[in-house]
Design a protein around this motif. Sequence first.
Motif, PDB file in Angstrom:
ATOM      1  N   SER A 157       1.120  -1.459   0.196  1.00 45.56           N
ATOM      2  CA  SER A 157      -0.415   0.062   0.079  1.00 45.56           C
ATOM      3  C   SER A 157       0.964   1.301   0.122  1.00 45.56           C
ATOM      4  O   SER A 157       0.807   2.875  -0.002  1.00 45.56           O
ATOM      5  N   ARG A 175      -2.465   1.816  -4.777  1.00 50.12           N
ATOM      6  CA  ARG A 175      -3.438   2.223  -3.893  1.00 50.12           C
ATOM      7  C   ARG A 175      -4.870   1.629  -4.808  1.00 50.12           C
ATOM      8  O   ARG A 175      -5.932   1.949  -5.114  1.00 50.12           O
ATOM      9  N   TRP A 235      -6.800  -2.880  -1.345  1.00 50.72           N
ATOM     10  CA  TRP A 235      -7.566  -1.884  -0.140  1.00 50.72           C
ATOM     11  C   TRP A 235      -8.853  -3.067   0.786  1.00 50.72           C
ATOM     12  O   TRP A 235      -8.837  -3.185   1.926  1.00 50.72           O
ATOM     13  N   TRP A 244      -9.145   3.734   0.939  1.00 53.79           N
ATOM     14  CA  TRP A 244      -7.590   4.447   0.381  1.00 53.79           C
ATOM     15  C   TRP A 244      -8.143   5.656   1.059  1.00 53.79           C
ATOM     16  O   TRP A 244      -6.922   7.041   0.623  1.00 53.79           O
ATOM     17  N   GLN A 298      -9.802   8.319  -0.984  1.00 53.59           N
ATOM     18  CA  GLN A 298      -9.436   9.865  -1.039  1.00 53.59           C
ATOM     19  C   GLN A 298     -10.237   9.987  -1.872  1.00 53.59           C
ATOM     20  O   GLN A 298     -12.261   9.404  -2.335  1.00 53.59           O
TER      21      GLN A 298
END
Length: 130
Positions: free
Chosen positions: A52, A56, A61, A123, A125
């Motif tokens: 990781s 990503r 994940w 993640w 994001q």
Amino acid sequence: MHNFVIIDPSFIETMMKMAGVSNPAAEAVSFTKGFRIVGCLYIVGNALGVLSIKSRSGALWWILLFVNMTQGLGTAWIPASMWRLALDVYGVWGILPSAITDGGALVLSMTMIYSMIKYRSTWGQRRAPS
């Protein structure tokens, strides 16, 4: 260390005697083997977490979430007699490795779920506005 040094067939046999298993000597070997296989799978799963740093990937994940969620349940899945025996035989050092890995996995999985809910993506994001 915990997987191979602390947990050995004689330790498991004693644990099974404490739990009232009818034939602990016969079951200890197979239980120890299964315990070690699962432990090694978690070592590999946790090592995947290093990926990781660079990746990503959504698939990574979800794999890491699964690994951490199931490992976080280790304290509930491991028989109570194993915790008692490890504490009696080795003191705090006997339970510390599992307490750290299982507790850390629980905290990490809760953090991952929180960030997924908050940012609606893996993640943590933020998605670019469309």
